[in-house]
Design a protein around this motif. Structure first.
Motif, PDB file in Angstrom:
ATOM      1  N   ALA A 104       4.148  -3.873   5.143  1.00 16.40           N
ATOM      2  CA  ALA A 104       2.818  -3.852   4.517  1.00 16.40           C
ATOM      3  C   ALA A 104       2.534  -2.534   3.808  1.00 16.40           C
ATOM      4  CB  ALA A 104       1.736  -4.137   5.551  1.00 16.40           C
ATOM      5  N   HIS A 162     -10.323  -2.575  11.604  1.00 16.38           N
ATOM      6  CA  HIS A 162      -9.215  -3.426  11.121  1.00 16.38           C
ATOM      7  C   HIS A 162      -9.001  -4.543  12.141  1.00 16.38           C
ATOM      8  CE1 HIS A 162      -4.757  -3.427   9.509  1.00 16.38           C
ATOM      9  NE2 HIS A 162      -5.495  -4.297   8.874  1.00 16.38           N
ATOM     10  N   ASP A 179      -9.022  -9.930   9.087  1.00 14.88           N
ATOM     11  CA  ASP A 179      -8.511  -8.585   8.781  1.00 14.88           C
ATOM     12  C   ASP A 179      -9.519  -7.473   9.058  1.00 14.88           C
ATOM     13  OD1 ASP A 179      -6.173  -7.143   7.746  1.00 14.88           O
ATOM     14  OD2 ASP A 179      -7.429  -6.618   6.036  1.00 14.88           O
ATOM     15  N   SER A 224      -1.094  -3.463  10.407  1.00 13.98           N
ATOM     16  CA  SER A 224      -0.748  -4.363   9.311  1.00 13.98           C
ATOM     17  C   SER A 224       0.511  -5.162   9.638  1.00 13.98           C
ATOM     18  CB  SER A 224      -0.521  -3.549   8.039  1.00 13.98           C
ATOM     19  OG  SER A 224      -1.698  -2.829   7.732  1.00 13.98           O
ATOM     20  N   PHE A 247      -6.215 -12.291   2.440  1.00 18.17           N
ATOM     21  CA  PHE A 247      -5.091 -11.754   1.674  1.00 18.17           C
ATOM     22  C   PHE A 247      -3.955 -11.646   2.688  1.00 18.17           C
ATOM     23  CE2 PHE A 247      -2.908  -8.012  -0.389  1.00 18.17           C
ATOM     24  CZ  PHE A 247      -2.499  -8.687  -1.518  1.00 18.17           C
ATOM     25  N   ARG A 258       2.226 -12.048  -0.630  1.00 15.65           N
ATOM     26  CA  ARG A 258       0.927 -12.408  -0.052  1.00 15.65           C
ATOM     27  C   ARG A 258       0.312 -13.621  -0.746  1.00 15.65           C
ATOM     28  NH1 ARG A 258      -1.476  -8.789   4.136  1.00 15.65           N
ATOM     29  NH2 ARG A 258       0.170  -7.265   4.388  1.00 15.65           N
ATOM     30  N   GLY A 270      -3.702  -4.468  -1.933  1.00 13.03           N
ATOM     31  CA  GLY A 270      -4.501  -3.506  -1.189  1.00 13.03           C
ATOM     32  C   GLY A 270      -4.784  -2.208  -1.942  1.00 13.03           C
ATOM     33  N   ARG A 289       0.842  -1.191   0.000  1.00  7.90           N
ATOM     34  CA  ARG A 289       0.000   0.000   0.000  1.00  7.90           C
ATOM     35  C   ARG A 289       0.884   1.251   0.000  1.00  7.90           C
ATOM     36  NH1 ARG A 289      -1.840   0.815   4.410  1.00  7.90           N
ATOM     37  NH2 ARG A 289      -1.135  -1.020   5.551  1.00  7.90           N
ATOM     38  N   LYS A 332     -11.434  -4.079  -0.232  1.00  8.45           N
ATOM     39  CA  LYS A 332     -10.769  -4.368   1.029  1.00  8.45           C
ATOM     40  C   LYS A 332     -10.571  -3.096   1.856  1.00  8.45           C
ATOM     41  CE  LYS A 332      -7.050  -7.344   2.748  1.00  8.45           C
ATOM     42  NZ  LYS A 332      -7.939  -8.112   3.601  1.00  8.45           N
ATOM     43  N   LYS A 333      -9.392  -2.513   1.832  1.00  8.11           N
ATOM     44  CA  LYS A 333      -9.143  -1.371   2.698  1.00  8.11           C
ATOM     45  C   LYS A 333      -9.927  -0.145   2.225  1.00  8.11           C
ATOM     46  CE  LYS A 333      -6.866  -3.794   5.438  1.00  8.11           C
ATOM     47  NZ  LYS A 333      -5.537  -4.226   5.469  1.00  8.11           N
TER      48      LYS A 333
END
Ligand code: GTP
Ligand code: SPV
Ligand code: MN
Length: 603
Positions: free
Chosen positions: A443, A233, A284, A255, A306, A381, A206, A76, A212-213
């Motif tokens: 991460a 999270h 997550d 993370s 993930f 990952r 990500g 990320r 996801k995020k």
């Protein structure tokens, strides 16, 4: 042919087609046939095509694919991630902000014609079980088959999501283009008031799996504030006790600080013999909402994991490893060319001699690792379907979610923070969450191992003003009253003078969960200290690890060093004052009061 008659979807899709100008448009229905076709197509690309995916050994790893991303595109990118609320105050001091109209104006030319000569995929998906009243629908538009295949694993993807949506306008509009994967033009942008996410110039995890995020945390946290729920999270796990009752716990760690590992832990032998079992609901993200009975319920909005590959092995996380054995995608790990399987640091002690390292060069893996090089990227990952997980919870698909008894915060702290302690109440627990700091990991891009504030492990993911986010936490506590989960803090990462971890961690973390559950059941006492309730020394069960965790080590693990804590608190005051309040974040008075009380208790 479009998969829906929803006028809002069709209008938006039309606009995006007009903007990106793809040669071809494919609606993703989620059928096996369609996905198999896409796998064939993406694995048939020339080897030097950056979008290429590879079939792994289909006997040993059936249905599994491999992909490597650009060297500059492996994590990320927080410095290129924006929350474009209508006002700067809306985004607050923890986010990069830009005026939404300005941002649209800047990005639109970048998307203009970006899909010429390419196919646009339109992916409907549900976050959470399709039947759940807590779940929400998103639609991601992308030019990447890697994204389609990841979304298939990570979400409930396909036509059912459109059926759930009906003709509603309540869906998140996600637009992704890999474009040139140019890091200078990479943007991950959330427009909370528009339910919109635009991501460009990345093809990695990500940044591009927008469910996801981007959606399930940044947009969803904003929705949760407005609608009376929370997006966090957090992993969700169930501990079944010998008496048959299952207690559910959520835990928020930054993370690469151990959520997947804790969510899938295998209890030590003594616990197994006594009849304890651990079940994974999520690893997550948790969406939390008060239920009809006034308790807090959690669903996992995702449908897969993930997870961080390095460090995952049969001993540290058997269940995660087992989850990757079929229908998984591996990104940026190493290849063992002898049998076309995968390898990463910490899988075993035998790096393959005939290896391809994550960047794509053939190397002698033994020599390569001996020289201190990494065969797999530290943030490599796996994407694995939740159904593969041997300990997946029977409640995984329960539309109502699971009732939460405890919320746990944690991070990587070499010192200061003890192995575990409990807050005095929800408000104090909210303070503890706001005070989470952790050493940074691979991460996200940037330096690794630097201590930084990461409130509720949500620093990169709060989609609005952190002051309002804390206020929302406090409000939820009031709403839940005496039915609120108990709040704890843990630290698996305390170190000795030589930098070695003094707590064995992984499966042995069950011993700490055991204490937490007993505190929830009110069957164990605790010592009241300045920072909260600490376990009495003999109440953390060390049966079977007495050699490793001696009484002296336990003392260190549970020690509250007043000098270090005074420094910690001085830093918290500086953080609230300078990093938050002075920069447009309204720190709730109740949190300042918590800080003051803590200062007083420490003397
Ligand atoms: P994200 O997917 O980035 O949100 O990470 P995560 O929080 O799920 O972290 P994960 O469980 O993947 O763990 C990340 C790293 O921490 C791995 O290298 C693990 O081996 C290591 N780790 C996890 N649990 C423990 C523990 O209890 N003790 C120690 N020392 N390391 C751990
Ligand atoms: C994290 O960084 O917290 C992750 C991986 O879970 S990513 O999906 O890249 O955000
Ligand atoms: Mn995460």
């Amino acid at each position: 042919m479009s998969l829906t008659n929803n006028a809002n979807v069709l209008k938006w899709v039309e606009e995006m087609i007009a903007l990106c100008k793809p040669d071809k448009v494919v609606w993703i229905d989620g059928s096996k046939e369609q996905l198999e076709e896409l796998k064939k197509e993406v694995t048939s690309l020339p080897d030097d095509d950056p979008n290429k995916m590879f079939y792994l050994n289909q006997e040993k790893l059936p249905g599994c694919l491999y992909h490597r991303t650009a060297v500059n595109d492996v994590a990320r990118v927080e410095d290129r991630t924006f929350i474009c609320s209508k006002t700067k105050e809306g985004a607050g001091p923890t986010n990069n902000w830009c005026d939404p109209q300005e941002m649209y104006a800047k990005l639109r030319p970048m998307y203009d014609g970006v899909m010429k000569g390419q196919t646009m995929y339109i992916i409907p998906y549900s976050m959470g079980p399709v039947a759940s009243p807590i779940s929400k629908v998103g639609v991601e538009i992308t030019d990447s088959i890697y994204v389609v295949l990841n979304m298939d694993i990570m979400t409930r993807m396909g036509k059912a999501a459109f059926d759930k949506l009906g003709d509603s306008n309540d869906f998140v509009r996600c637009l992704h283009s890999k474009a040139d994967v140019d890091p200078e033009k990479r943007y991950i942008v959330q427009f909370p008031e528009d339910n919109t996410i635009w991501s460009i110039n990345s093809a990695y995890g990500g940044n591009v799996i927008l469910s996801k995020k981007c959606f399930a945390l940044r947009i969803a946290s904003f929705q949760g504030k407005n609608e009376g729920w929370m997006a966090e999270h957090m992993l969700i796990l169930g501990v079944q006790k010998p008496d048959g009752e299952t207690k559910y716990i959520c835990a928020a760690f930054p993370s690469a600080c151990g959520k997947t590992n804790l969510a899938m832990l295998i209890p030590p032998e003594g616990y197994q013999k006594a009849g304890y079992k651990v079940f994974t609901v999520g690893d997550d993200i948790a969406w939390l909402k008060p239920g009809k009975d006034g308790r807090l319920y959690a669903i996992n909005p995702e449908n897969g994991f993930f997870g961080v590959a390095p460090g995952t092995n049969a001993k540290s996380n058997y269940n995660a490893l087992a989850s990757t054995m079929k229908n998984a995608i591996f990104t940026n790990v190493a290849i063992n060319n002898d049998d076309n399987t995968v390898w990463w640091e910490g899988l075993d002690k035998n790096p393959p001699e005939n290896a391809t390292e994550w960047k794509g060069s053939k190397v002698n893996g033994k020599e390569f690792t001996q020289a201190g090089e990494k065969l797999a990227h530290p943030n490599s990952r796996f994407t694995a379907p939740a159904v593969n997980c041997p300990c997946i919870s029977p409640e995984f698909d329960n539309p109502d979610g699971v009732p939460i008894s405890a919320i746990v915060f944690g991070g990587r702290r070499a010192s200061t923070t003890p192995l575990v302690y409990q807050s005095f109440d929800w408000t104090h627990g909210t303070y503890i969450g706001s005070a989470v700091s952790s050493e940074t990991t691979a991460a996200a891009t940037g330096a690794v191992g630097v201590l930084r504030h990461d409130p509720m492990a949500m620093k990169p993911f709060i989609g609005y003003n952190v002051g309002d986010y804390w206020a929302h936490w406090l409000e939820m506590g009031k709403k839940l009253g005496d039915k609120a989960p108990k709040i704890f803090n843990v630290n698996w990462f305390k170190q000795d003078e030589n930098g070695s971890f003094i707590w064995p961690g992984f499966g042995d973390n069950m011993r700490v969960l055991d204490w937490i559950i007993k505190r929830c059941d009110e069957t164990v006492d605790a010592d009241e200290t300045a920072i909260g309730y600490l376990p009495k020394k003999n109440d953390i069960n060390v049966e079977g690890i007495e050699d490793e965790v001696t009484p002296e080590i336990m003392d260190k693990l549970l020690n509250v060093d007043t000098d270090l804590w005074k420094k910690e608190i001085a830093e918290m005051r500086r953080y609230y004052d300078e990093d938050i309040a002075a920069k447009g974040g309204n720190v709730p008075a109740e949190l300042y009061a918590q800080l003051e009380n803590l200062e007083k208790r420490l003397g």
